[in-house]
Scaffold this motif. Structure first.
Motif, mmCIF file in Angstrom:
data_model
loop_
_atom_site.group_PDB
_atom_site.id
_atom_site.type_symbol
_atom_site.label_atom_id
_atom_site.label_comp_id
_atom_site.label_asym_id
_atom_site.label_seq_id
_atom_site.Cartn_x
_atom_site.Cartn_y
_atom_site.Cartn_z
ATOM 1 N N HIS A 8 0.837 -1.205 0.000
ATOM 2 C CA HIS A 8 0.000 0.000 0.000
ATOM 3 C C HIS A 8 0.870 1.252 0.000
ATOM 4 O O HIS A 8 0.610 2.199 -0.750
ATOM 5 N N GLN A 9 1.906 1.247 0.825
ATOM 6 C CA GLN A 9 2.813 2.392 0.887
ATOM 7 C C GLN A 9 3.528 2.609 -0.452
ATOM 8 O O GLN A 9 3.708 3.739 -0.891
ATOM 9 N N GLN A 10 3.916 1.511 -1.097
ATOM 10 C CA GLN A 10 4.575 1.619 -2.400
ATOM 11 C C GLN A 10 3.613 2.192 -3.440
ATOM 12 O O GLN A 10 4.000 3.018 -4.264
ATOM 13 N N ALA A 11 2.354 1.772 -3.397
ATOM 14 C CA ALA A 11 1.356 2.301 -4.327
ATOM 15 C C ALA A 11 1.187 3.804 -4.129
ATOM 16 O O ALA A 11 1.102 4.562 -5.098
ATOM 17 N N LEU A 12 1.150 4.245 -2.877
ATOM 18 C CA LEU A 12 1.020 5.677 -2.606
ATOM 19 C C LEU A 12 2.219 6.450 -3.144
ATOM 20 O O LEU A 12 2.071 7.557 -3.678
ATOM 21 N N THR A 13 3.405 5.876 -3.034
ATOM 22 C CA THR A 13 4.612 6.509 -3.558
ATOM 23 C C THR A 13 4.539 6.636 -5.079
ATOM 24 O O THR A 13 4.868 7.682 -5.646
ATOM 25 N N VAL A 14 4.079 5.576 -5.740
ATOM 26 C CA VAL A 14 3.989 5.586 -7.202
ATOM 27 C C VAL A 14 3.025 6.662 -7.677
ATOM 28 O O VAL A 14 3.348 7.450 -8.566
ATOM 29 N N ILE A 15 1.843 6.730 -7.094
ATOM 30 C CA ILE A 15 0.847 7.680 -7.595
ATOM 31 C C ILE A 15 1.127 9.121 -7.179
ATOM 32 O O ILE A 15 0.515 10.043 -7.700
ATOM 33 N N ALA A 16 2.076 9.315 -6.256
ATOM 34 C CA ALA A 16 2.445 10.674 -5.854
ATOM 35 C C ALA A 16 3.471 11.294 -6.804
ATOM 36 O O ALA A 16 3.738 12.491 -6.723
ATOM 37 N N GLN A 17 4.016 10.492 -7.712
ATOM 38 C CA GLN A 17 5.022 10.986 -8.651
ATOM 39 C C GLN A 17 4.382 11.959 -9.645
ATOM 40 O O GLN A 17 3.219 11.805 -10.018
ATOM 41 N N PRO A 18 5.146 12.949 -10.091
ATOM 42 C CA PRO A 18 4.595 13.863 -11.105
ATOM 43 C C PRO A 18 4.419 13.145 -12.446
ATOM 44 O O PRO A 18 5.159 12.217 -12.761
ATOM 45 N N GLY A 19 3.415 13.565 -13.193
ATOM 46 C CA GLY A 19 3.208 13.042 -14.531
ATOM 47 C C GLY A 19 2.536 11.678 -14.602
ATOM 48 O O GLY A 19 2.587 11.025 -15.643
ATOM 49 N N VAL A 20 1.893 11.247 -13.532
ATOM 50 C CA VAL A 20 1.213 9.950 -13.547
ATOM 51 C C VAL A 20 0.037 10.005 -14.508
ATOM 52 O O VAL A 20 -0.738 10.959 -14.507
ATOM 53 N N MET A 21 -0.081 8.986 -15.351
ATOM 54 C CA MET A 21 -1.201 8.822 -16.262
ATOM 55 C C MET A 21 -1.755 7.427 -16.020
ATOM 56 O O MET A 21 -0.988 6.488 -15.832
ATOM 57 N N LEU A 22 -3.052 7.300 -15.971
ATOM 58 C CA LEU A 22 -3.683 5.998 -15.789
ATOM 59 C C LEU A 22 -4.443 5.620 -17.044
ATOM 60 O O LEU A 22 -4.939 6.481 -17.766
ATOM 61 N N SER A 23 -4.537 4.330 -17.285
ATOM 62 C CA SER A 23 -5.409 3.865 -18.369
ATOM 63 C C SER A 23 -6.713 3.380 -17.750
ATOM 64 O O SER A 23 -6.778 3.101 -16.548
ATOM 65 N N THR A 24 -7.735 3.269 -18.573
ATOM 66 C CA THR A 24 -9.005 2.750 -18.064
ATOM 67 C C THR A 24 -8.819 1.334 -17.541
ATOM 68 O O THR A 24 -9.510 0.919 -16.605
ATOM 69 N N GLN A 25 -7.871 0.595 -18.091
ATOM 70 C CA GLN A 25 -7.591 -0.753 -17.604
ATOM 71 C C GLN A 25 -7.094 -0.708 -16.152
ATOM 72 O O GLN A 25 -7.514 -1.509 -15.321
ATOM 73 N N VAL A 26 -6.210 0.238 -15.856
ATOM 74 C CA VAL A 26 -5.693 0.364 -14.497
ATOM 75 C C VAL A 26 -6.829 0.724 -13.538
ATOM 76 O O VAL A 26 -6.949 0.144 -12.459
ATOM 77 N N VAL A 27 -7.659 1.663 -13.931
ATOM 78 C CA VAL A 27 -8.790 2.052 -13.091
ATOM 79 C C VAL A 27 -9.685 0.840 -12.838
ATOM 80 O O VAL A 27 -10.109 0.591 -11.702
ATOM 81 N N ASN A 28 -9.955 0.051 -13.887
ATOM 82 C CA ASN A 28 -10.775 -1.153 -13.726
ATOM 83 C C ASN A 28 -10.149 -2.137 -12.750
ATOM 84 O O ASN A 28 -10.833 -2.681 -11.865
ATOM 85 N N GLU A 29 -8.847 -2.381 -12.891
ATOM 86 C CA GLU A 29 -8.173 -3.351 -12.027
ATOM 87 C C GLU A 29 -8.138 -2.880 -10.580
ATOM 88 O O GLU A 29 -8.361 -3.671 -9.657
ATOM 89 N N VAL A 30 -7.857 -1.603 -10.370
ATOM 90 C CA VAL A 30 -7.824 -1.070 -9.008
ATOM 91 C C VAL A 30 -9.202 -1.194 -8.368
ATOM 92 O O VAL A 30 -9.340 -1.656 -7.227
ATOM 93 N N CYS A 31 -10.237 -0.792 -9.094
ATOM 94 C CA CYS A 31 -11.599 -0.880 -8.549
ATOM 95 C C CYS A 31 -11.990 -2.320 -8.250
ATOM 96 O O CYS A 31 -12.613 -2.599 -7.211
ATOM 97 N N ASN A 32 -11.634 -3.238 -9.117
ATOM 98 C CA ASN A 32 -11.921 -4.646 -8.885
ATOM 99 C C ASN A 32 -11.241 -5.130 -7.604
ATOM 100 O O ASN A 32 -11.865 -5.800 -6.768
#
Length: 105
Positions: A8-32
């Motif tokens: 969880h901490q690693q995920a927070l570090t990743v998404i705090a980086q500048p320039g993060v872009m998500l795909s709809t696939q990532v959003v789907n997987e995270v929500c699942n």
């Protein structure tokens, strides 16, 4: 969900980086994963989607991405889902690719 876990901490570090872009696939997987593993309600899922939409550019997976993913699988022996993530990152002109965000939630 164990918010103190290293994943969880690693995920927070990743998404705090500048320039993060998500795909709809990532959003789907995270929500699942949030629904299945963390017991999120549908209202919490919708709030998560709204937060993603406000904070990050979202690349909608296209048929061109699906075709390019097929070419990547053929050339590099990737899994279906990993190749689609990479194809989407390429289409969005992403310079860095992080697969772990989907599995860290």
């Amino acid at each position: 969900m164990d918010e103190s876990s290293p994943k969880h901490q690693q995920a927070l570090t990743v998404i705090a980086q500048p320039g993060v872009m998500l795909s709809t696939q990532v959003v789907n997987e995270v929500c699942n994963n949030l629904q299945r593993k963390a017991g999120y309600t549908e209202q919490e899922i919708r709030l998560t989607v709204d937060n993603f939409r406000q904070r990050y550019p979202i690349h909608t997976v296209t048929l061109d991405d699906v075709r390019r993913a097929s070419e990547l699988r053929e050339s590099f022996s990737l899994s279906y889902w990993d190749s689609l993530l990479i194809a989407s990152a390429m289409a969005a002109d992403s310079r860095t690719f992080t697969r772990k965000i989907c599995t860290m939630v």
